[in-house]
Structures are given as C-alpha cells and as structure tokens.
Write an enzyme that holds these catalytic residues in place. Sequence first.
Site, PDB file in Angstrom:
ATOM      1  N   LYS A  80       0.875  -1.099   0.046  1.00 18.96           N
ATOM      2  CA  LYS A  80      -0.048   0.006   0.158  1.00 18.96           C
ATOM      3  C   LYS A  80       0.974   1.092   0.059  1.00 18.96           C
ATOM      4  O   LYS A  80       1.803   1.532   0.894  1.00 18.96           O
ATOM      5  CB  LYS A  80      -0.929  -0.157   1.175  1.00 18.96           C
ATOM      6  CG  LYS A  80      -2.078   1.248   1.333  1.00 18.96           C
ATOM      7  CD  LYS A  80      -2.506   0.955   2.730  1.00 18.96           C
ATOM      8  CE  LYS A  80      -3.805   1.965   2.937  1.00 18.96           C
ATOM      9  NZ  LYS A  80      -4.843   1.751   4.130  1.00 18.96           N
ATOM     10  N   SER A 155      -9.364   1.164   3.105  1.00 22.49           N
ATOM     11  CA  SER A 155      -8.873   1.882   2.438  1.00 22.49           C
ATOM     12  C   SER A 155      -7.759   1.312   1.783  1.00 22.49           C
ATOM     13  O   SER A 155      -7.137   1.736   0.553  1.00 22.49           O
ATOM     14  CB  SER A 155      -8.128   3.087   3.175  1.00 22.49           C
ATOM     15  OG  SER A 155      -7.218   2.534   4.164  1.00 22.49           O
ATOM     16  N   SER A 179      -9.468  -1.148   7.381  1.00 26.30           N
ATOM     17  CA  SER A 179      -9.211  -0.924   6.217  1.00 26.30           C
ATOM     18  C   SER A 179      -8.174  -2.071   5.680  1.00 26.30           C
ATOM     19  O   SER A 179      -7.790  -1.972   4.480  1.00 26.30           O
ATOM     20  CB  SER A 179      -8.188   0.313   6.063  1.00 26.30           C
ATOM     21  OG  SER A 179      -9.035   1.461   6.408  1.00 26.30           O
TER      22      SER A 179
END
Length: 472
Positions: A80, A155, A179
């Site tokens: 990420k 997310s 997330s």
Amino acid sequence: MTDLAFMTIAEASRLIRGRKLSPVELTAALLARIAALDGIYHAYIAVTAETALAQAKAAEAEIAAGAWRGPLHGVPYALKDIFDVAGMATTCHSKLRMNHRAAADATVVTRLREAGAVLLGKLALHEFATGGPTRELPWPAALNPWNLDLHPGGSSSGSAVAVATGLAPGALGTDTGGSVRNPATCCGIVGMKPTYGLVSRAGVFPLSFSLDHVGPLTRTVEDNAILLSAIAGHNPADRSSAARPLADCMENLHAGVKGLRIGVIAHFYTEDMIGAPEQVAAIAAAADVLRRLGAQVRPVRLSSLARFTDCGRTILFSEAYAVHQRDLEQRPEDYAEATRRKLLPGAFIPASDYVKAQQLRTVLCREFVETMKDFDAVITLSSLDLPCRIDDSEAVARTYERQCRMPFNVTGTPAISVPTGFTSTGLPLAMQIAGRAFAEPMVYRIAQAYCDATRFGERRPPAVQPAEAMLA
C-alpha cells in the site's frame, strides 16, 4: 503465466527453495500480468519492475549458493502506498505528496528486504487511508475484481485487488477502522489486523496514532501467517511497538478446532444493526461448519456495536485531524472533497470528548479481556452490507458506517477476515475471527480449519480480457 500468478506464497517458497522455480521467472510473470491487466483494475500506483527483477536475480544467486533466508526469499509482494521505501514517493494516493521522497525504509520494508522478498510496486488506497474512491485524485481508484462497477472496499483497496487478481501473491495494508479487513471482505481474500504494536508502524504515514495497525492480505491463511511472521517484532525506536515477539503461527496451524470454545457476537448484526440476509446466512452456516469440526460454538454478548463505533470514531477523527491540521488550513483545495469531509469533523471534537473516548476504550478493552476468559476466539460479521456501486459516494459512505470491524481496533486485538461463500450474484461474503491480544496463532488455527473445510478462498474472480484486447 496464469498458474504462476495464482501460486500461493507457501507453494512458491517450497519450489524456489528446492530450485524448481526461479524467482526471476515468477517475478517476470507477475510483472507481465500487471502490465496486461492493471490498466483494468488500477491496483498499482507505481510498479518497480527494474528493482523487482534485480532483487529476484539476487535472491536466485543467494539460494543457488546455499544462502536461503527463509520462506519469503525470492517471493514477490506489494505495498500500500503509505509505507516508506527509500528513494520512492510515499504518495498516500494524494496530490499533497506527489513530490515526496522517503529517506529510509519503513521497518516492515526493512524486514521484508532482510527476508529476501521482492517488491513489485506500490498500491492504490483511499487518500491518506480515509476519504474514498474519487476521480479527484492523481491516480484512479482500484476496482472490485468480482464486478468492476462495485467498490472493492478500503482503504487498502489496491492491496486487496492486487492479491485477488493474481497481480501479487501478498500485500501489506493498514487498518484503522477495518481498512485491511474491509477490502479483503469485498475481494474474497484473507486480511489480518494483528494485535496493536505487534508490527511496527515506523515509516508508515499515520491516520490515527492509537488505532493504526499494519496487516497482511493474501489468498490463503497459511500465506497470511508467513507474511505476518516476517514483519512482526519489536522496534525499540517505535514507542508503540510491543516488546513481545510473535508466537509461532505455523506450529498448530493445522491442529483443527476440536474442543475449542468459539463465541458468536450475533447481536452486532441482528440487533444493534441488521446485516444483509446473505451475509447473516453465511455466518450462520460458518458457525455450523465450526460445530461440525468439533468446536463448542455459542452466543456471546459485548457492549453494543454503537458504543464501540462511537468510541473508535471519536478517537479516529480527533487524531486524524491532528495529523492533517496544518495542510487542511494551508492547502485544503489539494485534498479530495471526500477526504476533507472525513477529516474536518475532528476540528470540532472537544478535548474532553477525546479523553472520555479513551477512558471508555479502557472499559471496553477490560470487558473484552474478561469475556475472552471463557472463549478461545469469537466470530462476527465483517461488513453488514454487500459492495455498492463505486460511483455512488453516498452508498460508499454508508458501507463504512455499517460494519463490525471497529470494535477490534478499539480493543487492539487480532481479527482476520475470511471468505464465507458467495451471494446469488457471485459476490464474496465474509466473517471475522477475533482473539485475545497476541493470540494470532489461535486466530490463524481456526481460520485455517474453516477455510480447509469450505475452500471458498480457492474461487477466483471472473476472467477479464487484457487491456490490449479490450482496446482492439
């Protein structure tokens, strides 16, 4: 290329160690797949092809020389884009950080380098791990591989999409209110939020200091345990890092659940809020599977879902505003509107409310500790609803209100999302398995037994045509 793309970390590791699979071959196949398909899914912000091939060649030479480092040596992964990698931008998927360059690796990146893992690139997310999918950002939002019109969760959206589509065998994400587990749920893979402090957050851009966790996303439970084992451990330079090693997650992974005590927190999704019928039916079926495997499964009650959620959101909004206050005051126009909408409420939360929320958190943590004296683990839903259309911002916002993940960010205890089947239209369903602090081996053990019995995680998203074919 397809077989290599969906090879598990564990299988790739065994073949690489036995010199039956070249890390270079595996890495090249994945890079080719990314080049062909990521124009559809938008999982990646940056692909580190040259670095990946160089790391793969170095791993191959070391293994040939008898210097095998461990199960991730020569195995690719992705990050990420909230983790620092020396010399690369950590954009957080935001216009505000397009020109940023990290001076050093995040602790988890250092550990993966030392393990000999191969970095494929950095992945899409919601701006600053909040906000939502929007066209206002410099890079497109990642798309749900089960239906490209739907939200993939967030997310850590790119992390889940890359793993689900065979664009990476494993990825790292962050989890502040769910997330890691939310996109794992929406994309039909495995996502673990470990115990708070078990994995150092040094070099990870913060959202909420006391709620942030780093966790792995993979296609199998075993792969998840392998990846967590590589990144966990104390970092003296990180004050939030726990001075306690991760227990061996592999020793009892296949020990089964016979005789284990598992609680079902059903009131979260049958009383406090009402879950979608297919989600509720799937977790009821999952409880029956665990009973058939020999576990003692019975209901358990905690404080209401709203009490946990209100506590967590007060803390999250307050801490997130503290992180972003200067940029919100000086450069508000450079945030996406959805991100501003989530961050600005923190400006209006009194300090007394923040303190009261932290005091309530202590009470809720104590309640969970006492409850878990009678259980080895608990299960509950992850998402209450099914994935909505990605272009429906109001529906996307509602999905973040209607979930059962925040309680385990508040308690800081491990929780994993695993697939529980599919809807009548072919969308993934999921539940959470949660345990006591630092009881990751037990959580993985139950998850492995359930996944072995059901094998829902073996189903792949519908095939899509490479970008070149779609444009022809």
